[in-house]
Design a protein around this motif. Structure first.
Motif, mmCIF file in Angstrom:
data_model
loop_
_atom_site.group_PDB
_atom_site.id
_atom_site.type_symbol
_atom_site.label_atom_id
_atom_site.label_comp_id
_atom_site.label_asym_id
_atom_site.label_seq_id
_atom_site.Cartn_x
_atom_site.Cartn_y
_atom_site.Cartn_z
ATOM 1 N N UNK A 182 28.275 12.211 0.559
ATOM 2 C CA UNK A 182 27.467 13.216 0.662
ATOM 3 C C UNK A 182 28.196 14.180 1.465
ATOM 4 N N UNK A 183 28.985 13.917 2.068
ATOM 5 C CA UNK A 183 30.098 14.858 3.038
ATOM 6 C C UNK A 183 31.269 15.266 2.240
ATOM 7 N N UNK A 184 31.552 14.967 1.275
ATOM 8 C CA UNK A 184 32.720 15.428 0.370
ATOM 9 C C UNK A 184 32.581 16.829 -0.064
ATOM 10 N N UNK A 185 33.333 17.729 0.231
ATOM 11 C CA UNK A 185 33.045 19.127 -0.158
ATOM 12 C C UNK A 185 33.382 19.481 -1.540
ATOM 13 N N UNK A 186 33.956 18.450 -2.327
ATOM 14 C CA UNK A 186 34.340 18.643 -3.759
ATOM 15 C C UNK A 186 33.060 18.045 -4.442
ATOM 16 N N UNK A 187 32.391 18.475 -5.148
ATOM 17 C CA UNK A 187 31.024 18.011 -5.699
ATOM 18 C C UNK A 187 31.347 17.001 -6.732
ATOM 19 N N UNK A 188 32.588 17.246 -7.388
ATOM 20 C CA UNK A 188 32.614 16.131 -8.213
ATOM 21 C C UNK A 188 33.182 14.587 -7.871
ATOM 22 N N UNK A 189 33.503 14.752 -6.470
ATOM 23 C CA UNK A 189 33.866 13.434 -5.601
ATOM 24 C C UNK A 189 32.488 13.109 -4.739
ATOM 25 N N UNK A 190 31.634 14.077 -4.793
ATOM 26 C CA UNK A 190 30.541 13.944 -3.883
ATOM 27 C C UNK A 190 29.483 13.057 -4.531
ATOM 28 N N UNK A 191 29.441 13.283 -5.900
ATOM 29 C CA UNK A 191 28.399 12.438 -6.710
ATOM 30 C C UNK A 191 28.827 12.506 -8.133
ATOM 31 N N UNK A 192 28.082 11.753 -8.871
ATOM 32 C CA UNK A 192 28.481 11.450 -10.263
ATOM 33 C C UNK A 192 26.999 11.616 -11.077
ATOM 34 N N UNK A 193 26.827 11.996 -12.352
ATOM 35 C CA UNK A 193 25.564 11.942 -12.946
ATOM 36 C C UNK A 193 25.425 10.654 -13.770
ATOM 37 N N UNK A 194 24.276 10.105 -13.776
ATOM 38 C CA UNK A 194 23.934 8.846 -14.445
ATOM 39 C C UNK A 194 22.936 8.742 -15.191
ATOM 40 N N UNK A 195 22.499 7.546 -15.768
ATOM 41 C CA UNK A 195 21.445 7.281 -16.720
ATOM 42 C C UNK A 195 20.249 7.570 -15.582
ATOM 43 N N UNK A 196 18.983 7.788 -16.377
ATOM 44 C CA UNK A 196 17.929 8.124 -15.788
ATOM 45 C C UNK A 196 17.334 6.848 -14.893
ATOM 46 N N UNK A 197 16.857 6.910 -13.942
ATOM 47 C CA UNK A 197 16.469 5.863 -13.045
ATOM 48 C C UNK A 197 17.631 4.969 -12.366
ATOM 49 N N UNK A 198 18.666 5.302 -12.418
ATOM 50 C CA UNK A 198 19.813 4.536 -11.596
ATOM 51 C C UNK A 198 20.462 5.476 -10.637
ATOM 52 N N UNK A 199 20.110 6.556 -10.331
ATOM 53 C CA UNK A 199 20.340 7.402 -9.358
ATOM 54 C C UNK A 199 19.929 6.897 -8.007
ATOM 55 N N UNK A 200 20.486 7.724 -6.703
ATOM 56 C CA UNK A 200 20.134 7.433 -5.359
ATOM 57 C C UNK A 200 19.493 8.737 -4.736
ATOM 58 N N UNK A 201 19.210 9.683 -5.418
ATOM 59 C CA UNK A 201 19.075 11.170 -4.840
ATOM 60 C C UNK A 201 17.566 11.568 -4.786
ATOM 61 N N UNK A 202 16.971 10.622 -5.117
ATOM 62 C CA UNK A 202 15.307 10.855 -5.230
ATOM 63 C C UNK A 202 14.766 11.701 -6.208
ATOM 64 N N UNK A 203 15.383 11.630 -7.355
ATOM 65 C CA UNK A 203 14.834 12.583 -8.615
ATOM 66 C C UNK A 203 13.428 12.145 -8.726
#
Length: 248
Positions: A182-203
């Motif tokens: 979460x602290x990485x300024x580069x969004x591509x290194x900060x996160x990845x997009x994944x299948x529904x239900x397998x994230x950790x961001x509280x969607x």
């Protein structure tokens, strides 16, 4: 609603699209209604590909070719509803110029009976909630292709955006968000997009589904998983099952 795939992530996983008929039939077998875009090199190719989609019992929402003019003409000629505002941008792109050009494109699309859609995106000119709202206010003829993953990752209000732009919301991209650093300024290194239900961001997918149903949305909803970590078809099947649960 129609359930489709924005298949960029499939191309990344497989290394490309080697046989569009096979891809269409594979996705149809999972229960999808189509792929978002017909990608073509010329008008004859666009027509041939559109006829192949029809033969396979699959649909599409828009066309993309080597020039925006072709996107407009082929999409209109094939009876579809919208094109993307598909202009490459960065965070440094001049906002005034971007809005001016978007307004011009929206007017041309209108003359063809089409809608021109903004796709909000991390790392591009329209990333944050404030930028999205400002753009929509300054470009009243533009419509919205809402990417819930990109807006959530940028700290935006997904359900509020759906309610606010219900009359301008034409299509939705679904994905989940997994934060790596979460602290990485580069969004591509900060996160990845994944299948529904397998994230950790509280969607909150049930809330997103409820907001879409409340406003009477009846357009295309696409799974757009930019990065697959396992078999692409298996992950897409899982995401489709979740998406149908929250939208039907």
């Amino acid at each position: 609603m129609k359930f489709g795939v924005a298949d960029y992530g499939m191309n990344v996983w497989y290394g490309g699209c080697y046989d569009i008929e096979k891809r269409l039939l594979d996705l149809k077998a999972l229960g999808f209604d189509g792929i978002e875009r017909v990608e073509a090199i010329d008008a004859a190719d666009a027509l041939n590909r559109a006829s192949l989609y029809r033969k396979c019992g699959m649909d599409f929402a828009t066309c993309r070719g080597p020039k925006v003019e072709y996107n407009i003409k082929w999409t209109a000629g094939l009876g579809k509803e919208y094109i993307w505002l598909d202009k490459p941008t960065t965070r440094e792109t001049d906002f005034d110029v971007y809005c001016r050009q978007a307004n011009e494109l929206a007017e041309v699309c209108k003359s063809f009976g089409l809608k021109c859609l903004l796709h909000n995106h991390m790392g591009q000119r329209i990333e944050t909630q404030e930028e999205l709202d400002t753009f929509m206010a300054r470009c009243p003829g533009m419509y919205l292709l809402l990417d819930v993953g990109h807006l959530h990752a940028a700290g935006g209000d997904i359900t509020g955006t759906i309610s606010r732009y219900a009359d301008r919301l034409v299509a939705v991209h679904f994905k989940d968000v997994f934060f790596k650093d979460k602290e990485n300024p580069d969004w591509k290194q900060r996160l990845r997009f994944t299948e529904l239900g397998s994230g950790n961001s509280g969607m909150d997918f049930p809330a997103i589904g409820a907001a879409l149903k409340k406003c009477g949305f009846d357009g295309w909803v696409f799974i757009e998983q930019d990065t697959h970590n396992a078999d692409a078809l298996a992950e897409l099947k899982h995401s489709l099952e979740i998406m149908k649960q929250i939208l039907k």
